[in-house]
Design a protein around this motif. Structure first.
Motif: not given
Length: 182
Positions: A30-50
């Protein structure tokens, strides 16, 4: 970076899930497809189910907004049924995942919230007891979820008939008095 990163992550997830089992989608994908960092992902969501849960809540909110613009409750139910039918393939993929129990819970909670908000906005002065309303909402949400799961397995669905049936059932017009026997 887009103005609403959270929405972009969720939309990317849902697009990926259209062609790939959600069990196979990772945060890395997901982060590769979105071209964002893992940190950005975890800022918004806790996991895929979230991500899935947030996206489904957003879909319920949009569907509620559309149905509230309808000229009648029957038309509003038609909008809801159309959303169900349009997404039945996606739902089928979700229900075939290892997270089925969690997905079912998310769907029932989303339907309950949808029904509660719809009820509050369409019937602002209700006379039903709070506890009774809670039980009624739970019952209807579970029933709608069951219908939704059933519809997801069908290739052909008569949307107009289903919307009419659900409308009549949810408004108490489903039961017609039997003629008196002589």
């Amino acid at each position: 970076m887009p103005a609403n990163t959270k929405t972009m992550i969720a939309e990317t997830f849902f697009n990926m899930a259209k062609g790939k089992s959600i069990d196979k989608i990772t945060v890395t994908d997901l982060v590769e497809r979105c071209k964002i960092s893992r940190q950005t992902f975890y800022y918004h969501f806790k996991d895929i189910m979230d991500v899935l849960e947030w996206g489904m809540r957003e879909t319920a909110e949009r569907t509620l907004a559309r149905s509230l613009e309808a000229s009648s409750d029957r038309e509003a139910m038609g909008i809801f049924v159309s959303m169900m039918v349009e997404n039945r393939g996606f739902l089928r993929r979700l229900l075939n995942s290892q997270h089925r129990e969690q997905i079912e819970r998310i769907i029932v909670e989303g339907l309950r919230t949808y029904l509660q908000k719809s009820y509050q906005l369409r019937v602002p002065r209700h006379t039903i007891d709070h506890a009774d309303l809670g039980l009624l909402l739970d019952f209807c949400a579970c029933g709608l979820a069951g219908i939704l799961f059933q519809v997801s397995q069908q290739e052909q669905v008569d949307e107009k008939q289903l919307a009419d049936q659900l409308y009549r059932m949810l408004t108490g017009r489903f039961f017609v008095p039997c003629p008196e026997r002589s």
